[in-house]
Design a protein around this motif. Structure first.
Motif, PDB file in Angstrom:
ATOM      1  N   ASP A  26       0.811  -1.217   0.000  1.00 44.46           N
ATOM      2  CA  ASP A  26       0.000   0.000   0.000  1.00 44.46           C
ATOM      3  C   ASP A  26       0.846   1.268   0.000  1.00 44.46           C
ATOM      4  O   ASP A  26       0.521   2.243   0.644  1.00 44.46           O
ATOM      5  N   GLY A  27       1.946   1.248  -0.729  1.00 46.87           N
ATOM      6  CA  GLY A  27       2.745   2.457  -0.886  1.00 46.87           C
ATOM      7  C   GLY A  27       4.123   2.359  -0.248  1.00 46.87           C
ATOM      8  O   GLY A  27       4.394   1.474   0.551  1.00 46.87           O
ATOM      9  N   ASN A  28       4.974   3.274  -0.657  1.00 48.31           N
ATOM     10  CA  ASN A  28       6.344   3.339  -0.138  1.00 48.31           C
ATOM     11  C   ASN A  28       6.450   4.479   0.857  1.00 48.31           C
ATOM     12  O   ASN A  28       6.603   5.620   0.479  1.00 48.31           O
ATOM     13  N   GLY A  29       6.400   4.163   2.116  1.00 47.13           N
ATOM     14  CA  GLY A  29       6.504   5.186   3.148  1.00 47.13           C
ATOM     15  C   GLY A  29       7.662   4.894   4.080  1.00 47.13           C
ATOM     16  O   GLY A  29       8.451   3.966   3.866  1.00 47.13           O
ATOM     17  N   THR A  70      -4.728  -1.295   8.374  1.00 48.68           N
ATOM     18  CA  THR A  70      -6.015  -0.768   7.924  1.00 48.68           C
ATOM     19  C   THR A  70      -6.767  -1.818   7.116  1.00 48.68           C
ATOM     20  O   THR A  70      -6.181  -2.786   6.630  1.00 48.68           O
ATOM     21  N   VAL A  71      -8.054  -1.615   6.937  1.00 51.28           N
ATOM     22  CA  VAL A  71      -8.846  -2.494   6.076  1.00 51.28           C
ATOM     23  C   VAL A  71      -8.314  -2.418   4.646  1.00 51.28           C
ATOM     24  O   VAL A  71      -8.216  -3.428   3.948  1.00 51.28           O
ATOM     25  N   TYR A  72      -7.923  -1.221   4.210  1.00 52.60           N
ATOM     26  CA  TYR A  72      -7.344  -1.066   2.875  1.00 52.60           C
ATOM     27  C   TYR A  72      -6.085  -1.924   2.724  1.00 52.60           C
ATOM     28  O   TYR A  72      -5.905  -2.613   1.727  1.00 52.60           O
ATOM     29  N   GLY A  73      -5.217  -1.899   3.720  1.00 58.32           N
ATOM     30  CA  GLY A  73      -3.989  -2.690   3.664  1.00 58.32           C
ATOM     31  C   GLY A  73      -4.268  -4.184   3.577  1.00 58.32           C
ATOM     32  O   GLY A  73      -3.634  -4.910   2.811  1.00 58.32           O
ATOM     33  N   VAL A  74      -5.228  -4.664   4.356  1.00 59.29           N
ATOM     34  CA  VAL A  74      -5.560  -6.085   4.336  1.00 59.29           C
ATOM     35  C   VAL A  74      -6.253  -6.459   3.028  1.00 59.29           C
ATOM     36  O   VAL A  74      -6.061  -7.557   2.497  1.00 59.29           O
ATOM     37  N   THR A  75      -7.032  -5.546   2.468  1.00 61.94           N
ATOM     38  CA  THR A  75      -7.656  -5.795   1.168  1.00 61.94           C
ATOM     39  C   THR A  75      -6.588  -5.931   0.089  1.00 61.94           C
ATOM     40  O   THR A  75      -6.666  -6.814  -0.776  1.00 61.94           O
ATOM     41  N   ARG A 107      -9.022  -7.236  11.402  1.00 62.75           N
ATOM     42  CA  ARG A 107      -8.662  -8.444  12.165  1.00 62.75           C
ATOM     43  C   ARG A 107      -9.332  -9.682  11.587  1.00 62.75           C
ATOM     44  O   ARG A 107      -8.698 -10.729  11.454  1.00 62.75           O
ATOM     45  N   PHE A 108     -10.608  -9.577  11.242  1.00 64.66           N
ATOM     46  CA  PHE A 108     -11.328 -10.720  10.684  1.00 64.66           C
ATOM     47  C   PHE A 108     -10.754 -11.133   9.333  1.00 64.66           C
ATOM     48  O   PHE A 108     -10.572 -12.319   9.057  1.00 64.66           O
ATOM     49  N   MET A 109     -10.474 -10.148   8.490  1.00 67.80           N
ATOM     50  CA  MET A 109      -9.894 -10.460   7.181  1.00 67.80           C
ATOM     51  C   MET A 109      -8.518 -11.105   7.347  1.00 67.80           C
ATOM     52  O   MET A 109      -8.186 -12.060   6.648  1.00 67.80           O
ATOM     53  N   MET A 110      -7.730 -10.607   8.271  1.00 67.09           N
ATOM     54  CA  MET A 110      -6.397 -11.156   8.504  1.00 67.09           C
ATOM     55  C   MET A 110      -6.488 -12.601   8.979  1.00 67.09           C
ATOM     56  O   MET A 110      -5.731 -13.464   8.532  1.00 67.09           O
ATOM     57  N   ARG A 111      -7.417 -12.876   9.854  1.00 65.90           N
ATOM     58  CA  ARG A 111      -7.593 -14.243  10.347  1.00 65.90           C
ATOM     59  C   ARG A 111      -7.901 -15.193   9.194  1.00 65.90           C
ATOM     60  O   ARG A 111      -7.406 -16.321   9.162  1.00 65.90           O
ATOM     61  N   ALA A 112      -8.674 -14.728   8.232  1.00 63.50           N
ATOM     62  CA  ALA A 112      -9.019 -15.564   7.082  1.00 63.50           C
ATOM     63  C   ALA A 112      -7.836 -15.776   6.139  1.00 63.50           C
ATOM     64  O   ALA A 112      -7.767 -16.787   5.449  1.00 63.50           O
ATOM     65  N   LEU A 113      -6.889 -14.841   6.111  1.00 61.61           N
ATOM     66  CA  LEU A 113      -5.759 -14.912   5.172  1.00 61.61           C
ATOM     67  C   LEU A 113      -4.506 -15.541   5.757  1.00 61.61           C
ATOM     68  O   LEU A 113      -3.599 -15.905   5.010  1.00 61.61           O
TER      69      LEU A 113
END
Length: 158
Positions: A26-29, A70-75, A107-113
């Motif tokens: 999600d970007g170079n920071g 973030t949700v964006y990062g997990v997406t 958290r939920f998305m991460m658990r699934a991945l």
């Protein structure tokens, strides 16, 4: 994504094998630059390198995906894993973007991945990253050094 062999020479002139290939989701920071410096561990860029778009994964390296909590990062992580293919399972460095934990959906998305990853290394929120000019300056702070040691131990399995 493909792989190729690489040996690099750090500033000391002693050849060293590239160990970690970092891929930002999600970007170079500053967080990505700090993670690269943490994993490189004063090797002058010989142990860890950030891959740019379209660069191949060097043969024998550990792929490391970096995103925030973030949700964006997990997406973005989910999208990347859907296209991952036959390469070795990547590690994820999940960088806290705030002093609180990730939101429930992340958290939920991460658990699934998590089953698609070699592991997840969680990097705590480091407020000093907001006030430094680069990763070398950040690594002078004790909390960043502590986080770097923990990150290396997690990924190296020690």
């Amino acid at each position: 994504m493909t792989t190729h062999s690489t040996t690099t020479a750090p500033a000391s002139g002693v050849p060293a094998e590239l160990r970690y290939a970092l891929m930002p989701l999600d970007g170079n920071g500053i967080a990505l630059a700090a993670v690269a410096a943490m994993l490189d561990n004063d090797a002058g860029g010989a142990r860890a390198r950030i891959l740019g778009p379209g660069q191949v994964l060097p043969y024998g390296t550990v792929p490391v995906l970096v995103t925030d909590t973030t949700v964006y990062g997990v997406t973005r992580l989910e999208e990347t894993l859907l296209r991952w293919g036959p390469l070795p399972k990547p590690w994820l460095v999940w960088v806290a973007d705030a002093p609180t934990g990730p939101v429930q959906d992340a958290r939920f998305m991460m658990r699934a991945l998590e089953g698609r990853l070699a592991g997840v290394a969680r990097l705590p929120y480091l407020p000093v990253l907001r006030a430094v000019t680069g990763p070398d300056e950040a690594l002078k702070y004790g909390d960043v050094q502590t986080a770097a040691e923990k990150l290396r131990r997690t990924i190296e399995g020690k």
